[in-house]
Write an enzyme that holds these catalytic residues in place. Structure first.
Site, PDB file in Angstrom:
ATOM      1  CD  GLU A  95      -2.907   0.889   2.459  1.00 41.96           C
ATOM      2  OE1 GLU A  95      -3.361   1.905   2.984  1.00 41.96           O
ATOM      3  OE2 GLU A  95      -3.183  -0.269   2.850  1.00 41.96           O
ATOM      4  CG  ASP A  97      -1.724   4.576   2.855  1.00 40.17           C
ATOM      5  OD1 ASP A  97      -2.326   4.022   1.934  1.00 40.17           O
ATOM      6  OD2 ASP A  97      -1.574   4.073   3.979  1.00 40.17           O
ATOM      7  CD  GLU A  99      -3.838   7.754   6.167  1.00 37.94           C
ATOM      8  OE1 GLU A  99      -4.795   7.001   6.414  1.00 37.94           O
ATOM      9  OE2 GLU A  99      -2.815   7.828   6.879  1.00 37.94           O
ATOM     10  CD  GLN A 112       0.046   9.415   8.991  1.00 44.04           C
ATOM     11  OE1 GLN A 112       0.270   9.945  10.070  1.00 44.04           O
ATOM     12  NE2 GLN A 112      -0.776   8.379   8.874  1.00 44.04           N
ATOM     13  CB  THR A 113       3.485   9.735   2.719  1.00 42.07           C
ATOM     14  OG1 THR A 113       4.720   9.993   3.402  1.00 42.07           O
ATOM     15  CG2 THR A 113       3.076  10.950   1.900  1.00 42.07           C
ATOM     16  CG  ASN A 114       2.185   4.268   6.528  1.00 39.56           C
ATOM     17  OD1 ASN A 114       3.329   3.825   6.525  1.00 39.56           O
ATOM     18  ND2 ASN A 114       1.294   3.906   7.431  1.00 39.56           N
ATOM     19  CD1 TRP A 189      -7.228   7.992  13.720  1.00 39.76           C
ATOM     20  CD2 TRP A 189      -5.507   9.042  12.786  1.00 39.76           C
ATOM     21  NE1 TRP A 189      -7.321   7.808  12.357  1.00 39.76           N
ATOM     22  CE2 TRP A 189      -6.272   8.430  11.765  1.00 39.76           C
ATOM     23  CE3 TRP A 189      -4.354   9.757  12.427  1.00 39.76           C
ATOM     24  CZ2 TRP A 189      -5.938   8.540  10.411  1.00 39.76           C
ATOM     25  CZ3 TRP A 189      -4.021   9.857  11.075  1.00 39.76           C
ATOM     26  CH2 TRP A 189      -4.806   9.253  10.086  1.00 39.76           C
TER      27      TRP A 189
END
Length: 290
Positions: A95, A97, A99, A112-114, A189
């Site tokens: 994945e 991401d 966000e 936010q990246t992941n 969160w």
């Protein structure tokens, strides 16, 4: 990605590559159909205290570039999250991401990246954007080939995840991925660690989209993952633009852009979070950009 990522899109010599900007051709609503608002070329996803909404690509892809243009929730968006991501399926999924974390009025929007590889995530980075993403549309892209995954904002690289299999670190290159986007309430969160809750008096909240682009290798559902990996890689008989040698790593200009982003805008990097990771994650030890 300056002159590089755009250069070879016109040189695709192969079948099975999707390249279009029509939402209905590429995507379909995946939940809360009644929270989709179409205004001409614009698509709005609505979040209220009943539901958010989301859509998914009709096909899965392996390697290439996906882009959306997005205008984020205006005003007090605390507690809301708008996401744009690619993901495969199953417990050992991969994945990538984006966000977008809502904010109280006047505070900067953060992104936010992941990255998940074989079901393992916890690779968060957060940055403040260098513009107000609620005032106009900006492009957000994920570029993926066998050498690197690059997250881009208006063609500026903000994160690179490099293939370091030679160091024994797994890399996501054998699972076709769908493309997704959604808006939802995450006030446990999303804003200041959950301290600031969603103010529903400001609802409904809207994320607005346009110009959907997928320049990537489309993977038939009936084909095994390993066969798709081979099918979506260049060989003597076919050349894919994402395999061009100059896309194996960032060019000098892009490297300078990434250094600027890291120096000026990133405020959280899992690689330096010794509380969460007393032992530095392996990819952080070897990674030049991260």
């Amino acid at each position: 990605m300056s002159h590089s990522l755009g250069l070879f899109v016109g040189l695709m010599l192969v079948v099975g590559v999707a390249s279009t900007s029509n939402f209905d051709q590429l995507f379909q609503p995946s939940w809360a159909f009644d929270h989709f608002v179409h205004e001409g070329d614009l698509l709005k996803l609505k979040l209220d205290n009943y539901s958010g909404a989301g859509f998914a690509s009709k096909s899965k892809y392996m390697f290439g570039k996906v882009t959306i243009q997005l205008k984020l929730v205006e005003g007090d968006s605390a507690g809301t999250v708008t996401a744009f991501y690619m993901s495969s399926e199953g417990p050992n999924h991969n994945e990538f991401d984006f966000e977008f974390l809502g904010n109280t009025t006047g505070e900067p929007y953060s992104v936010q990246t992941n990255v998940y590889v074989n079901g393992v995530g916890n690779r968060e980075q957060r940055l403040n954007l260098w513009f107000d993403p609620t005032k106009d549309f900006h492009s957000y892209s994920i570029f993926w080939n066998q050498r690197q995954v690059v997250f881009l904002v208006d063609e500026t690289p903000i994160r690179v995840h490099t293939n370091m299999e030679h160091k024994g670190i797994p890399y996501p290159k054998d699972q076709p991925m769908g493309v997704y986007s959604s808006i939802w309430n995450a006030d446990n969160w999303a804003t200041q660690g959950g301290r600031v809750k969603t103010d529903w008096s400001h609802a409904p909240f809207f994320a607005t989209f346009k110009n959907f682009e997928i320049n990537a290798c489309e993977c038939p559902v009936s084909v095994a993952a390993m066969d798709n990996s081979k099918r979506c890689s260049s060989s003597e008989g076919k050349k894919y633009w994402w395999d061009e040698p100059n896309l194996a790593e960032l060019n000098v200009h892009q490297s300078h852009q990434l250094k600027w982003v890291r120096a000026r805008h990133i405020f959280y990097d899992y690689c330096s979070d010794t509380a969460r990771f007393p032992v530095t994650p392996a990819e952080c030890v070897h990674h030049r950009h991260n």
